[in-house]
Design a protein around this motif. Structure first.
Motif, PDB file in Angstrom:
ATOM      1  N   LEU A  39     -11.781  19.717 -40.943  1.00  0.00           N
ATOM      2  CA  LEU A  39     -11.546  20.902 -40.116  1.00  0.00           C
ATOM      3  C   LEU A  39     -12.824  21.397 -39.443  1.00  0.00           C
ATOM      4  CD1 LEU A  39      -9.205  22.986 -42.443  1.00  0.00           C
ATOM      5  CD2 LEU A  39      -8.567  21.696 -40.399  1.00  0.00           C
ATOM      6  N   ARG A  42     -15.218  21.744 -34.784  1.00  0.00           N
ATOM      7  CA  ARG A  42     -14.899  22.480 -33.561  1.00  0.00           C
ATOM      8  C   ARG A  42     -16.103  22.468 -32.627  1.00  0.00           C
ATOM      9  NH1 ARG A  42     -13.320  28.714 -32.445  1.00  0.00           N
ATOM     10  NH2 ARG A  42     -12.363  28.309 -30.441  1.00  0.00           N
ATOM     11  N   GLN A  49      -7.306  25.322 -32.053  1.00  0.00           N
ATOM     12  CA  GLN A  49      -7.193  26.384 -33.036  1.00  0.00           C
ATOM     13  C   GLN A  49      -7.038  25.757 -34.417  1.00  0.00           C
ATOM     14  OE1 GLN A  49      -3.889  28.750 -31.646  1.00  0.00           O
ATOM     15  NE2 GLN A  49      -5.311  30.333 -30.993  1.00  0.00           N
ATOM     16  N   GLY A  50      -7.575  26.434 -35.397  1.00  0.00           N
ATOM     17  CA  GLY A  50      -7.504  25.925 -36.761  1.00  0.00           C
ATOM     18  C   GLY A  50      -8.735  25.144 -37.167  1.00  0.00           C
ATOM     19  N   LEU A  51      -9.549  24.764 -36.193  1.00  0.00           N
ATOM     20  CA  LEU A  51     -10.802  24.087 -36.514  1.00  0.00           C
ATOM     21  C   LEU A  51     -11.906  25.127 -36.642  1.00  0.00           C
ATOM     22  CD1 LEU A  51     -10.695  21.021 -34.096  1.00  0.00           C
ATOM     23  CD2 LEU A  51     -10.012  21.123 -36.490  1.00  0.00           C
ATOM     24  N   VAL A  52     -12.949  24.797 -37.368  1.00  0.00           N
ATOM     25  CA  VAL A  52     -14.098  25.680 -37.546  1.00  0.00           C
ATOM     26  C   VAL A  52     -15.366  24.922 -37.170  1.00  0.00           C
ATOM     27  CG1 VAL A  52     -13.028  27.135 -39.316  1.00  0.00           C
ATOM     28  CG2 VAL A  52     -14.271  25.104 -40.006  1.00  0.00           C
ATOM     29  N   CYS A  55     -18.991  24.299 -42.269  1.00  0.00           N
ATOM     30  CA  CYS A  55     -18.611  24.810 -43.587  1.00  0.00           C
ATOM     31  C   CYS A  55     -19.802  24.696 -44.533  1.00  0.00           C
ATOM     32  CB  CYS A  55     -17.404  24.061 -44.150  1.00  0.00           C
ATOM     33  SG  CYS A  55     -17.680  22.308 -44.421  1.00  0.00           S
TER      34      CYS A  55
END
Length: 105
Positions: A39, A42, A49-52, A55
């Motif tokens: 995920l 991005r 949408q939904g990706l970042v 982390c």
């Protein structure tokens, strides 16, 4: 940022919680970290949408002291995470950094 506790009690059949034995949470947390890494991508042109953007996984074990596992790696990963976030912000919103000597693109 996610904190994974290798000593966290887990729910068993019958609704009973008990601490994990040994390293039984390793495979579960490894799959979670793989999914999180998938995920964390991005970047242009992948703006879904939904990706970042990134982390940072802090791993602790509340069954032992000190709690933090691999502290040197945790600090390095945290710095890289924050640098990546600021870098993406600079790339997307360069006007926010004009007062710091950066010229507009």
């Amino acid at each position: 940022m996610v904190v994974l506790d290798y000593g966290a009690p887990t729910k068993r059949r019958g609704g009973v919680y008990r601490p994990p034995q040994g390293n039984e949470l390793d495979p579960v947390y490894a799959r979670f970290k793989q999914g999180l890494a998938a995920l964390a991508q991005r970047r242009p042109p992948l703006w879904a949408q939904g990706l970042v953007e990134g982390c940072w996984v802090l791993e602790i074990d509340t069954r032992q002291a000190p709690l933090l596992l691999r502290p040197e790696e945790a600090v390095a990963e945290g710095e890289a995470f924050l640098d990546a976030l600021v870098g993406e912000l600079r790339r997307r919103e360069p006007l926010l950094f004009l007062d710091q000597g950066q010229k507009p693109l």
